[in-house]
Design a protein around this motif. Structure first.
Motif, PDB file in Angstrom:
ATOM      1  N   GLU A 152       3.997  13.649   2.434  1.00  0.00           N
ATOM      2  CA  GLU A 152       4.536  12.547   3.233  1.00  0.00           C
ATOM      3  C   GLU A 152       4.071  11.247   2.587  1.00  0.00           C
ATOM      4  OE1 GLU A 152       4.607  11.878   7.877  1.00  0.00           O
ATOM      5  OE2 GLU A 152       2.831  10.893   7.014  1.00  0.00           O
ATOM      6  N   VAL A 153       5.020  10.414   2.179  1.00  0.00           N
ATOM      7  CA  VAL A 153       4.686   9.155   1.516  1.00  0.00           C
ATOM      8  C   VAL A 153       5.078   7.987   2.416  1.00  0.00           C
ATOM      9  CG1 VAL A 153       6.868   9.208   0.211  1.00  0.00           C
ATOM     10  CG2 VAL A 153       5.008   7.720  -0.555  1.00  0.00           C
ATOM     11  N   ARG A 154       4.148   7.052   2.583  1.00  0.00           N
ATOM     12  CA  ARG A 154       4.403   5.874   3.412  1.00  0.00           C
ATOM     13  C   ARG A 154       4.098   4.614   2.614  1.00  0.00           C
ATOM     14  NH1 ARG A 154       0.833   6.507   6.925  1.00  0.00           N
ATOM     15  NH2 ARG A 154      -0.530   4.673   6.911  1.00  0.00           N
ATOM     16  N   LYS A 176       0.835  -1.205   0.000  1.00  0.00           N
ATOM     17  CA  LYS A 176       0.000   0.000   0.000  1.00  0.00           C
ATOM     18  C   LYS A 176       0.869   1.255   0.000  1.00  0.00           C
ATOM     19  CE  LYS A 176      -3.747  -2.274   2.543  1.00  0.00           C
ATOM     20  NZ  LYS A 176      -4.548  -2.290   3.789  1.00  0.00           N
ATOM     21  N   VAL A 177       0.392   2.266  -0.708  1.00  0.00           N
ATOM     22  CA  VAL A 177       1.041   3.575  -0.724  1.00  0.00           C
ATOM     23  C   VAL A 177       0.066   4.597  -0.152  1.00  0.00           C
ATOM     24  CG1 VAL A 177       2.088   5.381  -2.128  1.00  0.00           C
ATOM     25  CG2 VAL A 177       2.410   2.985  -2.751  1.00  0.00           C
ATOM     26  N   PHE A 178       0.491   5.272   0.894  1.00  0.00           N
ATOM     27  CA  PHE A 178      -0.277   6.357   1.484  1.00  0.00           C
ATOM     28  C   PHE A 178       0.439   7.683   1.233  1.00  0.00           C
ATOM     29  CE2 PHE A 178      -1.318   2.587   3.893  1.00  0.00           C
ATOM     30  CZ  PHE A 178      -2.685   2.683   4.124  1.00  0.00           C
ATOM     31  N   VAL A 179      -0.297   8.690   0.799  1.00  0.00           N
ATOM     32  CA  VAL A 179       0.252  10.032   0.635  1.00  0.00           C
ATOM     33  C   VAL A 179      -0.539  10.962   1.538  1.00  0.00           C
ATOM     34  CG1 VAL A 179       0.748  11.925  -0.949  1.00  0.00           C
ATOM     35  CG2 VAL A 179       0.970   9.551  -1.733  1.00  0.00           C
ATOM     36  N   GLU A 204      -3.535   9.312   3.092  1.00  0.00           N
ATOM     37  CA  GLU A 204      -4.605   8.800   2.229  1.00  0.00           C
ATOM     38  C   GLU A 204      -4.087   7.672   1.344  1.00  0.00           C
ATOM     39  OE1 GLU A 204      -7.680  10.428  -1.255  1.00  0.00           O
ATOM     40  OE2 GLU A 204      -6.416  11.836  -0.135  1.00  0.00           O
ATOM     41  N   LEU A 205      -4.808   6.548   1.318  1.00  0.00           N
ATOM     42  CA  LEU A 205      -4.424   5.414   0.496  1.00  0.00           C
ATOM     43  C   LEU A 205      -4.530   5.786  -0.980  1.00  0.00           C
ATOM     44  CD1 LEU A 205      -3.650   2.396   0.277  1.00  0.00           C
ATOM     45  CD2 LEU A 205      -6.110   1.870   0.284  1.00  0.00           C
ATOM     46  N   LYS A 206      -3.405   5.672  -1.712  1.00  0.00           N
ATOM     47  CA  LYS A 206      -3.361   6.079  -3.116  1.00  0.00           C
ATOM     48  C   LYS A 206      -3.094   4.926  -4.076  1.00  0.00           C
ATOM     49  CE  LYS A 206      -3.872  10.614  -2.849  1.00  0.00           C
ATOM     50  NZ  LYS A 206      -4.960  11.323  -3.560  1.00  0.00           N
TER      51      LYS A 206
END
Length: 219
Positions: free
Chosen positions: A199-201, A144-147, A150-152
């Motif tokens: 911020e990217v997670r 998963k990529v969150f920016v 928010e899930l993107k």
């Protein structure tokens, strides 16, 4: 010393492009057009040079004129040097797995991944390795990529074309893999564009996460 602390990730970092069925399928017609007129038969390799290494919590700097994209991927950490290893024996050479954000500029050709797109400073965020023995059901993990929370983007290793064991077999046919090397197993379809201040997670089941803030060059 714990098993975790014994896992080295200080070697070379190799990437595999086009290892997700969803991404490959979206480009399949293009592969059969000029100039190639054929689909790739072997893994399409690229390298993340030492200057790309980055850590969770550190900034990632982008040029104002360029588009930066997140790249959620699982890194396979080699624990025992090998050459010409069979798929059936490859698992014995895997020390563990690690969350990686394989940042990149948009790619113009998946046959020849560009050094400029892949190898800029800080473009490979490597997390903390997890021992192979601690990871179950590797072929069904969620990425998963969150920016900014928010899930993107979301993908799953159920869409892998090649397993880590297959990749190790094919790469080791023509070059050695050494302890501490990392093989990036590809990114799913739908890379996310990142802007200054974001911020990217990256989160991957059982492997944890890495988080970074994007900065614009000169600021």
């Amino acid at each position: 010393m714990s098993e975790l602390n014994r896992i080295s990730t200080d070697g070379n970092i190799f990437g595999i492009a086009l290892n997700y069925k969803c991404l490959y399928g979206s480009l399949q017609a293009q592969f059969n057009e000029k100039p190639y007129v054929s689909e790739p038969k072997k893994p399409v390799l690229f390298i993340k040079t030492p200057n790309t290494r980055n850590t969770s919590g550190s900034p990632v700097v982008k040029k104002k004129s360029e588009i930066l994209q997140a790249g959620p991927t699982i890194g396979v950490v080699i624990g025992k040097s090998t050459t010409r290893v069979s798929k059936s024996d490859a698992a014995a050479h895997i020390a563990g797995y690690v969350v990686v954000n394989e940042l990149s500029l948009p790619e113009e050709s998946y046959y020849r991944p560009a050094i400029k797109a892949k190898c800029q400073d800080g473009f490979c965020v490597v997390g903390t390795p997890v021992a192979a023995s601690e990871v179950s059901d590797l072929s069904n993990l969620s990425l998963k990529v969150f920016v900014n929370g928010e899930l993107k983007q979301e993908g799953t290793t159920a869409n892998w074309i090649r397993t880590p064991e297959q990749i190790i077999e094919e790469i080791s046919e023509y070059m050695p893999l050494n302890e501490g090397d990392i093989i990036l197993t590809g990114t799913p379809l739908g890379r996310v564009d990142l802007n200054a201040g974001d911020e990217v997670r990256i989160e991957i089941d059982q492997l944890g996460s890495v988080t970074n803030t994007i900065q614009e060059e000169g600021n």
